[in-house]
Design a protein around this motif. Structure first.
Motif, PDB file in Angstrom:
ATOM      1  N   UNK A  64     -26.798  76.204  26.288  1.00 40.59           N
ATOM      2  CA  UNK A  64     -28.151  75.925  26.384  1.00 40.59           C
ATOM      3  C   UNK A  64     -28.835  76.675  25.087  1.00 40.59           C
ATOM      4  N   UNK A  65     -29.945  76.309  24.585  1.00 40.71           N
ATOM      5  CA  UNK A  65     -30.429  77.157  23.360  1.00 40.71           C
ATOM      6  C   UNK A  65     -31.948  77.294  23.607  1.00 40.71           C
ATOM      7  N   UNK A  66     -32.328  78.394  23.171  1.00 41.04           N
ATOM      8  CA  UNK A  66     -33.773  78.973  23.335  1.00 41.04           C
ATOM      9  C   UNK A  66     -34.308  78.996  21.811  1.00 41.04           C
ATOM     10  N   UNK A  67     -35.334  77.930  21.764  1.00 44.01           N
ATOM     11  CA  UNK A  67     -35.794  77.913  20.482  1.00 44.01           C
ATOM     12  C   UNK A  67     -37.233  78.768  20.540  1.00 44.01           C
ATOM     13  N   UNK A  68     -37.204  79.720  19.616  1.00 42.00           N
ATOM     14  CA  UNK A  68     -38.272  80.687  19.354  1.00 42.00           C
ATOM     15  C   UNK A  68     -38.475  81.194  18.178  1.00 42.00           C
ATOM     16  N   UNK A  69     -39.522  82.225  17.961  1.00 41.10           N
ATOM     17  CA  UNK A  69     -39.846  83.003  16.757  1.00 41.10           C
ATOM     18  C   UNK A  69     -38.603  83.735  16.480  1.00 41.10           C
TER      19      UNK A  69
END
Length: 343
Positions: free
Chosen positions: A54-59
């Protein structure tokens, strides 16, 4: 008066964990068939696979904080990009039960397992609705596919992280894990269903209960009430408008008023100019040996730097941060997306 110190909690043995998992799968097959189908699509597509990616897209700033502190923030659902979070799901479920005939079939089906459990669960949900609406905290990740290993997903680069540097942290989350229990978290896929599709899932649950009545009669009454209640909560919190489908989102859900963990801490933070309470999930085995299978060093897969005019300084900064966090082979596990769009 002297008393013996409390004995440390022992994690379950592999055999105990296997039995817990099997029982959970059986219950989910009856009460949450859509979620189980999504889980199997992720975790069982490769024989012997024990993790899903799973991937967490963030700053970039938020990603550095996660790596340095080994803490993942849970934010209130009312602060999410979809301004109708939770309310959307509630409205769809509510319209199902406003149909008197459907309401009666639902109640009668569960009453055949244990009289009164359905209305008890519905009353409990009604009593807790305000808290569910305003005091539910989530962390969001997206299913990650092998084809996205190098570049990530264009729509997610555009949607998350604002105009600054964006990154995607890819994590390998175990299928069978006891850590969620000690963290008081539910981890569930989001359902992108039309109203008729969501109502169809409730009809499927009713059919499943009718087919598994003998098994459900063996459950403790309060356990069955809790299962119905949790089905409502998970279904409502994880039901989103069909237009968000490309996000392929999963959620870690925390409801501190009903079920809390001493391992999570809270603080007031300012996110995008909005002061808000956040809860911090430790991805750190030093916080407790009971959550060792969610230690950041163990579950970290890779980090993808999103489109940016400064790829190499950012690459170097994240490699250094990952090495300091104890991640092995950090130089090879930070990649730079090659998608040619302006940041």
């Amino acid at each position: 008066m002297l008393t013996e110190p409390p004995k440390p909690i022992q994690p379950p043995t592999p055999e105990e964990l296997r039995k817990i998992h099997e029982e959970s799968v059986r219950i989910m097959s009856i009460m949450m068939p859509y979620a189980l189908k999504q889980m199997r699509a992720i975790y069982e597509r490769t024989p012997g696979q024990s993790h899903g990616r799973f991937v967490h897209y963030t700053t970039a700033e938020a990603a550095l904080s996660i790596i340095r502190t080994k803490r993942f923030w849970l934010r209130n659902t009312n602060c999410m990009a979809d301004y109708r979070e939770v309310q959307h799901g509630f409205d769809i479920f509510n319209r199902y039960f406003l149909d008197a005939a459907k309401h009666k079939v639902f109640v009668d089906t569960f009453d055949a397992c244990n009289p009164g459990v359905a209305n008890e669960a519905i009353a409990a949900f009604d009593n807790w609705w305000r808290d569910i609406r305003f005091n539910t905290y989530i962390a969001c990740v997206s299913e990650h596919q092998d084809s996205e290993d190098q570049n990530g997903r264009l729509s997610m680069w555009r949607a998350f992280g604002g105009t600054g540097t964006r990154v995607g942290i890819v994590l390998r989350i175990p299928y069978v894990s006891i850590s969620a229990m000690y963290l008081a978290l539910n981890f569930s896929p989001v359902a992108y269903l039309s109203e008729s599709g969501a109502h169809g899932v409730i009809d499927e649950v009713i059919a499943n209960v009718q087919a598994n009545r003998d098994y459900l009669r063996t459950l403790n009454r309060q356990a069955l009430v809790q299962l119905i209640f949790q089905m409502f909560v998970s279904g409502i919190v994880c039901l989103k408008h069909e237009g968000f489908y490309e996000e392929r989102e999963w959620r870690a859900i925390y409801t501190p008023s009903r079920w809390s963990s001493p391992l999570l801490t809270s603080s007031t933070e300012v996110v995008a100019g909005v002061p808000q309470i956040v809860y911090k999930v430790p991805l750190d085995s030093t916080a407790s040996p009971l959550i060792a299978d969610l230690d950041f060093r163990q579950i970290f897969d890779r980090l993808i730097v999103g489109p940016t005019p400064y790829p190499w300084p950012i690459y170097g900064a994240f490699v250094e941060a990952l090495k300091a966090a104890g991640v092995a082979n950090a130089d090879d596990r930070v990649l730079v997306s090659g998608i040619p769009i302006r940041a």
